[in-house]
Design a protein around this motif. Structure first.
Motif, mmCIF file in Angstrom:
data_model
loop_
_atom_site.group_PDB
_atom_site.id
_atom_site.type_symbol
_atom_site.label_atom_id
_atom_site.label_comp_id
_atom_site.label_asym_id
_atom_site.label_seq_id
_atom_site.Cartn_x
_atom_site.Cartn_y
_atom_site.Cartn_z
ATOM 1 N N LYS A 45 0.817 -1.216 0.000
ATOM 2 C CA LYS A 45 0.000 0.000 0.000
ATOM 3 C C LYS A 45 0.851 1.266 0.000
ATOM 4 O O LYS A 45 0.306 2.368 -0.011
ATOM 5 C CB LYS A 45 -0.929 0.010 1.221
ATOM 6 C CG LYS A 45 -1.948 -1.126 1.227
ATOM 7 C CD LYS A 45 -2.866 -1.023 2.436
ATOM 8 C CE LYS A 45 -3.906 -2.152 2.441
ATOM 9 N NZ LYS A 45 -4.813 -2.063 3.607
ATOM 10 N N GLY A 46 2.160 1.120 0.021
ATOM 11 C CA GLY A 46 3.041 2.277 0.118
ATOM 12 C C GLY A 46 3.082 3.119 -1.149
ATOM 13 O O GLY A 46 2.648 2.703 -2.228
ATOM 14 N N ARG A 47 3.649 4.302 -1.001
ATOM 15 C CA ARG A 47 3.697 5.250 -2.102
ATOM 16 C C ARG A 47 4.996 5.114 -2.893
ATOM 17 O O ARG A 47 5.988 4.563 -2.405
ATOM 18 C CB ARG A 47 3.543 6.679 -1.562
ATOM 19 C CG ARG A 47 2.248 6.880 -0.778
ATOM 20 C CD ARG A 47 2.097 8.300 -0.288
ATOM 21 N NE ARG A 47 1.783 9.200 -1.382
ATOM 22 C CZ ARG A 47 0.547 9.476 -1.816
ATOM 23 N NH1 ARG A 47 -0.492 8.887 -1.262
ATOM 24 N NH2 ARG A 47 0.360 10.327 -2.794
ATOM 25 N N VAL A 48 4.972 5.631 -4.122
ATOM 26 C CA VAL A 48 6.116 5.538 -5.026
ATOM 27 C C VAL A 48 6.505 6.948 -5.476
ATOM 28 O O VAL A 48 5.708 7.625 -6.135
ATOM 29 C CB VAL A 48 5.791 4.670 -6.257
ATOM 30 C CG1 VAL A 48 6.956 4.677 -7.241
ATOM 31 C CG2 VAL A 48 5.443 3.250 -5.841
ATOM 32 N N PRO A 49 7.714 7.415 -5.140
ATOM 33 C CA PRO A 49 8.124 8.739 -5.629
ATOM 34 C C PRO A 49 8.430 8.710 -7.124
ATOM 35 O O PRO A 49 9.150 7.835 -7.614
ATOM 36 C CB PRO A 49 9.385 9.041 -4.810
ATOM 37 C CG PRO A 49 9.898 7.701 -4.389
ATOM 38 C CD PRO A 49 8.716 6.796 -4.272
ATOM 39 N N ILE A 50 7.848 9.655 -7.837
ATOM 40 C CA ILE A 50 8.171 9.890 -9.244
ATOM 41 C C ILE A 50 8.922 11.213 -9.273
ATOM 42 O O ILE A 50 8.331 12.277 -9.102
ATOM 43 C CB ILE A 50 6.906 9.948 -10.126
ATOM 44 C CG1 ILE A 50 6.091 8.657 -9.986
ATOM 45 C CG2 ILE A 50 7.282 10.181 -11.590
ATOM 46 C CD1 ILE A 50 4.749 8.686 -10.732
ATOM 47 N N LEU A 51 10.221 11.161 -9.434
ATOM 48 C CA LEU A 51 11.064 12.343 -9.327
ATOM 49 C C LEU A 51 11.126 13.096 -10.650
ATOM 50 O O LEU A 51 11.204 12.490 -11.716
ATOM 51 C CB LEU A 51 12.480 11.949 -8.894
ATOM 52 C CG LEU A 51 12.596 11.153 -7.594
ATOM 53 C CD1 LEU A 51 14.060 10.806 -7.323
ATOM 54 C CD2 LEU A 51 12.004 11.929 -6.422
ATOM 55 N N MET A 52 11.139 14.411 -10.575
ATOM 56 C CA MET A 52 11.126 15.255 -11.765
ATOM 57 C C MET A 52 12.407 16.086 -11.839
ATOM 58 O O MET A 52 12.625 16.992 -11.037
ATOM 59 C CB MET A 52 9.909 16.181 -11.751
ATOM 60 C CG MET A 52 9.809 17.101 -12.958
ATOM 61 S SD MET A 52 8.347 18.190 -12.910
ATOM 62 C CE MET A 52 8.728 19.210 -11.473
ATOM 63 N N TYR A 53 13.262 15.756 -12.808
ATOM 64 C CA TYR A 53 14.474 16.524 -13.084
ATOM 65 C C TYR A 53 14.320 17.251 -14.415
ATOM 66 O O TYR A 53 13.592 16.801 -15.304
ATOM 67 C CB TYR A 53 15.694 15.603 -13.174
ATOM 68 C CG TYR A 53 16.142 15.003 -11.865
ATOM 69 C CD1 TYR A 53 17.065 15.663 -11.049
ATOM 70 C CD2 TYR A 53 15.659 13.767 -11.446
ATOM 71 C CE1 TYR A 53 17.495 15.103 -9.851
ATOM 72 C CE2 TYR A 53 16.074 13.197 -10.251
ATOM 73 C CZ TYR A 53 16.998 13.872 -9.455
ATOM 74 O OH TYR A 53 17.409 13.317 -8.269
ATOM 75 N N TRP A 271 9.364 17.163 -6.904
ATOM 76 C CA TRP A 271 10.384 18.030 -7.486
ATOM 77 C C TRP A 271 11.764 17.621 -6.996
ATOM 78 O O TRP A 271 11.994 17.484 -5.791
ATOM 79 C CB TRP A 271 10.129 19.489 -7.095
ATOM 80 C CG TRP A 271 8.875 20.057 -7.652
ATOM 81 C CD1 TRP A 271 8.489 20.083 -8.958
ATOM 82 C CD2 TRP A 271 7.815 20.696 -6.916
ATOM 83 N NE1 TRP A 271 7.266 20.697 -9.091
ATOM 84 C CE2 TRP A 271 6.833 21.088 -7.848
ATOM 85 C CE3 TRP A 271 7.610 20.979 -5.570
ATOM 86 C CZ2 TRP A 271 5.659 21.740 -7.470
ATOM 87 C CZ3 TRP A 271 6.451 21.629 -5.186
ATOM 88 C CH2 TRP A 271 5.491 22.001 -6.137
ATOM 89 N N ALA A 272 12.700 17.431 -7.902
ATOM 90 C CA ALA A 272 14.063 17.055 -7.526
ATOM 91 C C ALA A 272 14.889 18.312 -7.261
ATOM 92 O O ALA A 272 15.931 18.547 -7.877
ATOM 93 C CB ALA A 272 14.700 16.202 -8.613
ATOM 94 N N TYR A 273 14.397 19.107 -6.309
ATOM 95 C CA TYR A 273 15.051 20.341 -5.913
ATOM 96 C C TYR A 273 14.946 20.458 -4.401
ATOM 97 O O TYR A 273 14.299 19.645 -3.740
ATOM 98 C CB TYR A 273 14.401 21.550 -6.600
ATOM 99 C CG TYR A 273 14.227 21.365 -8.091
ATOM 100 C CD1 TYR A 273 15.344 21.283 -8.923
ATOM 101 C CD2 TYR A 273 12.971 21.231 -8.658
ATOM 102 C CE1 TYR A 273 15.192 21.083 -10.290
ATOM 103 C CE2 TYR A 273 12.818 21.026 -10.011
ATOM 104 C CZ TYR A 273 13.925 20.953 -10.830
ATOM 105 O OH TYR A 273 13.782 20.739 -12.173
ATOM 106 N N GLU A 274 15.585 21.466 -3.850
ATOM 107 C CA GLU A 274 15.541 21.660 -2.416
ATOM 108 C C GLU A 274 14.243 22.350 -2.003
ATOM 109 O O GLU A 274 13.517 22.885 -2.833
ATOM 110 C CB GLU A 274 16.750 22.501 -1.965
ATOM 111 C CG GLU A 274 18.089 21.836 -2.230
ATOM 112 C CD GLU A 274 18.201 20.470 -1.573
ATOM 113 O OE1 GLU A 274 17.879 20.356 -0.376
ATOM 114 O OE2 GLU A 274 18.606 19.511 -2.258
#
Length: 297
Positions: A45-53, A271-274
């Motif tokens: 049931k966990g979540r999946v990060p979809i990172l955006m660069y 977002w792949a940012y700080e």
């Protein structure tokens, strides 16, 4: 000339060239199976990060991830038990991952040259995303170059006519080449017929690059068409088009691939940012146990 450059990039050398990375799925396991990646119990049931660069550069700034921080992202993801899968694999809910691992989808928008730059000798620029990831994968073959690349026909990838060759190299490594429209126009500001053209021609473009139609789409600026029904399919020039999944621009991990209520037509990305809701913010939550990732059994 182009063919000789790519041949040089892929040729075996005493020290692996930047394009000479292990292909995914070739690891040899013992008869008892691979050891767990983490001690985390299975969590379907966990979540999946979809990172955006977008771009990789010497310094961190808007829409640019510094080369140092990109390397750190890979290191931290690996340490936390994340392993790369494509967006299409997330859609299918099928991961070839060892027990205890958590899938992460790493995406790149806009075909920026800093993602995959070839030097004059045909090798990948070590400061580009592919070059940095190649070095990391050489040390950590369980974290191969496997991403989803949302490409643009007029992007810098097309410099010197190398777009098709780069795309096919990435596909051969296990990556996915996906659609990002044709001209990056905000789809919420143009008429339906123009939206159809942007989405349909982009799918055709990916097929010309790779031999297969794009399955997934990233919306420019994250802007949704005024007519949201177009995200579920439409007819253009007498042919039917539909993307299996559509991602927006932020700002949370996606639902479990086994969640029957997930909306594949509006999947969020990280977002792949700080900063707040950026990659570090979410990975901090994972480390603190506040966000539970999907974990394979």
């Amino acid at each position: 000339m182009i063919g000789s450059l790519l041949a040089l990039a892929l040729a075996p050398q005493a020290r692996p060239a930047p394009l000479d990375v292990p292909r995914p799925g070739l690891a040899v396991h013992s008869s008892v199976g691979p050891p767990p990646v983490t001690a985390r119990p299975p969590n379907p049931k966990g979540r999946v990060p979809i990172l955006m660069y977008h771009r990789i550069g010497p310094k961190e700034k808007y829409m640019v991830r510094s080369a140092k921080n990109f390397r750190r992202d890979l290191e931290r993801l690996h340490r936390l038990g994340f392993r790369p899968v494509t967006l299409a694999e997330y859609v299918d809910g099928e991961f070839d991952l060892p027990p205890g691992a958590s899938p992460v989808v790493i995406t790149f928008d806009d075909s920026d040259v800093t993602q995959f730059r070839l030097r004059k000798d045909g090798t990948a620029d070590p400061a580009s995303a592919v070059g940095i990831w190649r070095d990391f994968a050489a040390e950590n073959p369980d974290f191969p170059i496997k991403a989803t690349w949302f490409v643009l026909p007029n992007g810098p990838w097309q410099q010197r006519g190398l777009g098709r060759k780069k795309a096919r190299v990435l596909v051969d490594w296990g990556s996915e080449i996906a659609a990002h429209t044709m001209t990056h126009r905000p789809l919420n500001a143009i008429p339906d017929q123009d939206v159809k053209r942007e989405m349909a021609e982009s799918m055709r473009y990916v097929k010309r690059l790779t031999g297969r139609a794009a399955r997934t789409l990233a919306l420019p600026y994250g802007n949704v068409p005024k007519n949201r029904r177009l995200l579920h399919g439409f007819t253009y020039q007498g042919e039917r088009y539909a993307y299996e999944a559509v991602v927006v621009a932020g700002s949370a991990p996606a639902p479990s691939p086994l969640n029957p209520d997930r909306n594949l037509k509006l999947l969020p990305r990280v977002w792949a940012y700080e900063g707040v809701y950026g990659i570090g913010w979410w990975l901090d939550r994972v480390e603190r146990g506040q966000t539970k990732p999907f974990v394979t059994d």
